[in-house]
Scaffold this motif. Structure first.
Motif, PDB file in Angstrom:
ATOM      1  N   ARG A 215      20.950  -5.398  -2.655  1.00 36.69           N
ATOM      2  CA  ARG A 215      21.661  -5.153  -3.914  1.00 36.69           C
ATOM      3  C   ARG A 215      21.500  -3.676  -4.220  1.00 36.69           C
ATOM      4  NH1 ARG A 215      23.641  -8.058  -8.026  1.00 36.69           N
ATOM      5  NH2 ARG A 215      22.795 -10.015  -7.231  1.00 36.69           N
TER       6      ARG A 215
ATOM      7  N   GLU B 293      28.166  -7.905 -13.578  1.00 30.80           N
ATOM      8  CA  GLU B 293      29.529  -7.632 -13.140  1.00 30.80           C
ATOM      9  C   GLU B 293      29.705  -6.173 -12.738  1.00 30.80           C
ATOM     10  OE1 GLU B 293      29.191 -11.173 -15.483  1.00 30.80           O
ATOM     11  OE2 GLU B 293      28.709  -9.097 -15.962  1.00 30.80           O
TER      12      GLU B 293
ATOM     13  N   SER C 242      27.631  -3.602  -7.910  1.00 29.85           N
ATOM     14  CA  SER C 242      28.428  -3.923  -6.741  1.00 29.85           C
ATOM     15  C   SER C 242      27.874  -5.136  -6.012  1.00 29.85           C
ATOM     16  CB  SER C 242      28.462  -2.725  -5.798  1.00 29.85           C
ATOM     17  OG  SER C 242      27.146  -2.368  -5.413  1.00 29.85           O
ATOM     18  N   ARG C 243      28.723  -5.768  -5.194  1.00 28.72           N
ATOM     19  CA  ARG C 243      28.295  -6.920  -4.415  1.00 28.72           C
ATOM     20  C   ARG C 243      27.161  -6.523  -3.470  1.00 28.72           C
ATOM     21  NH1 ARG C 243      34.032  -7.583  -3.608  1.00 28.72           N
ATOM     22  NH2 ARG C 243      34.861  -9.314  -4.837  1.00 28.72           N
TER      23      ARG C 243
ATOM     24  N   GLN D 261      38.854 -11.452   1.599  1.00 28.97           N
ATOM     25  CA  GLN D 261      38.299 -11.163   0.275  1.00 28.97           C
ATOM     26  C   GLN D 261      38.888  -9.863  -0.248  1.00 28.97           C
ATOM     27  OE1 GLN D 261      34.061 -11.119   0.550  1.00 28.97           O
ATOM     28  NE2 GLN D 261      33.898 -13.310   0.929  1.00 28.97           N
TER      29      GLN D 261
ATOM     30  N   SER E  77      37.174  -6.052  -0.436  1.00 26.93           N
ATOM     31  CA  SER E  77      36.039  -5.960   0.455  1.00 26.93           C
ATOM     32  C   SER E  77      36.245  -4.838   1.449  1.00 26.93           C
ATOM     33  CB  SER E  77      35.840  -7.288   1.202  1.00 26.93           C
ATOM     34  OG  SER E  77      36.981  -7.588   1.986  1.00 26.93           O
TER      35      SER E  77
END
Length: 368
Positions: A249, A269, A272-273, A318, A321
């Motif tokens: 993360r 939120e 970032s992913r 996705q 992505s």
């Protein structure tokens, strides 16, 4: 009123980020440990435009350490100087420089890797991270972080600290830790501060929350999971280097430079992913009879510990992505008996890169 006179790298020994001018300011403390109010007013009443011009000139003329310590000294004069400095000094993502302790938890440069090296002390099981000041392997570097390995029952832990002489989880210099399983094939990386608002700390007696005065004084420290590193088992003992995967993360691209208000901490939120990294597969060199990777001169000794990490392939279905299997985001390799290079770039921070590299130390019979 909290004044930051000694919050940056005053705990460092030998290669402190604090300058002599900073120490001179520290000496003007009153009996209660706070700087005298008249001294603060003397500096803070300077015209903001003049203060900004001074700091801009210092910032532009001192791009590298050890001269960059003057930028830190400017931020330590008083609260107003600190506010101006935070508005002038750019984060590592943009400037490619490490200035404050918080820079160690911000994304690395975008266009080129940040070059560092790690020194190991086998007798004390300690590891020291330095920022490279030159292109050679002989420079002393700028001390950034230290880690010490501890055995905790069936697990192994690495405590990571800003202070080379205080490597305890209860220290004010504590910035995070690394914890492995019994076999040393799976690791969990913990940050001392929450990666986003509402993050839950590891609930155990040894990970109690305590005040951290170095990275972010207003945010209580604990242990917050930010990543995992795993090594693939090699049950048939086939030839080849270790295979590893990291799920991190990573910090957001824009973060405050020195301190941050816990109310403004990024929400889930806004973060970032998680980034998935895999080691690049080496090629077998028939003439040399060994596995080879191109480290561009940054690695000189063959070792099973050497690796390069790149973004893993992502699902193109996705939306939004991205993935780049060619760009090396982190590389680690041996250049001496107890010296290793570490080069990292966005989206990883120096703290995350250091933690990942620590997982490579130690024998892994199940993976080799």
């Amino acid at each position: 009123m909290m004044l930051l006179r000694r919050p940056f790298f005053s705990s460092y020994k030998g290669s402190s980020f604090a300058s002599s001018s900073l120490c001179a300011v520290d000496d003007r403390r009153d009996g209660g440990g706070a700087v005298a109010e008249e001294d603060d007013d003397r500096w803070s009443t300077m015209l903001p435009e003049l203060m900004e011009e001074i700091i801009k000139r210092v910032e532009s003329s001192e791009e590298r350490w050890p001269l960059r310590r003057s930028v830190v000294a400017c931020a330590c004069v008083c609260r107003h100087w600190r506010e101006v400095t935070t508005g002038v000094v750019r984060p590592p993502l943009e400037s490619g420089t490490i200035t404050f302790p918080s820079s160690l938890k911000e994304p690395g440069p975008r266009g080129h890797p940040m070059q560092c090296f790690i020194k190991r002390n086998k007798k004390t099981s300690t590891y020291y991270l330095y920022l490279s000041l030159t292109q050679t392997f002989a420079d002393k570097g700028k001390f950034l972080l230290a880690a010490k390995r501890f055995r905790c029952g069936a697990h192994t832990e690495y405590i990571i600290s800003l202070d080379a002489d205080d490597l305890s989880q209860g220290s004010n210099a504590y910035v995070g830790k690394l914890r492995s399983n019994f076999l040393g094939t799976k690791f969990t990386i913990y940050d001392s501060r929450p990666p986003y608002s509402g993050a839950k700390a590891l609930s155990c007696r040894t990970s109690r929350r305590f005040p951290s005065k170095q990275i972010s004084p207003q945010v209580p420290a604990g242990n917050f999971e930010i990543g995992k590193v795993s090594y693939k088992f090699n049950l048939v003992k086939t030839r080849g280097p270790r295979r590893m995967m990291c799920t991190m993360r990573c910090p957001p691209a824009q973060t405050p430079i020195i301190d941050e208000d816990p109310k403004s901490t990024s929400s889930p939120e806004a973060v970032s992913r998680p980034v998935v990294l895999k080691n690049k597969a080496p090629r077998w060199h028939e003439h040399l009879q060994c596995w080879c990777l191109n480290f561009h001169g940054r690695v000189t000794v063959a070792s099973v510990k050497n690796f390069q990490l790149a973004a893993a392939a992502v699902d193109p279905s996705q939306s939004g992505s991205t993935g780049d299997e060619e760009t090396v985001l982190l590389q680690f390799g041996k250049v001496g008996d107890d010296m290793f290079t570490m080069d990292y770039r966005q989206p990883l921070s120096a703290f995350q890169a250091f933690a990942i590299c620590l997982t490579s130390f130690g024998t892994k019979l199940a993976c080799e």
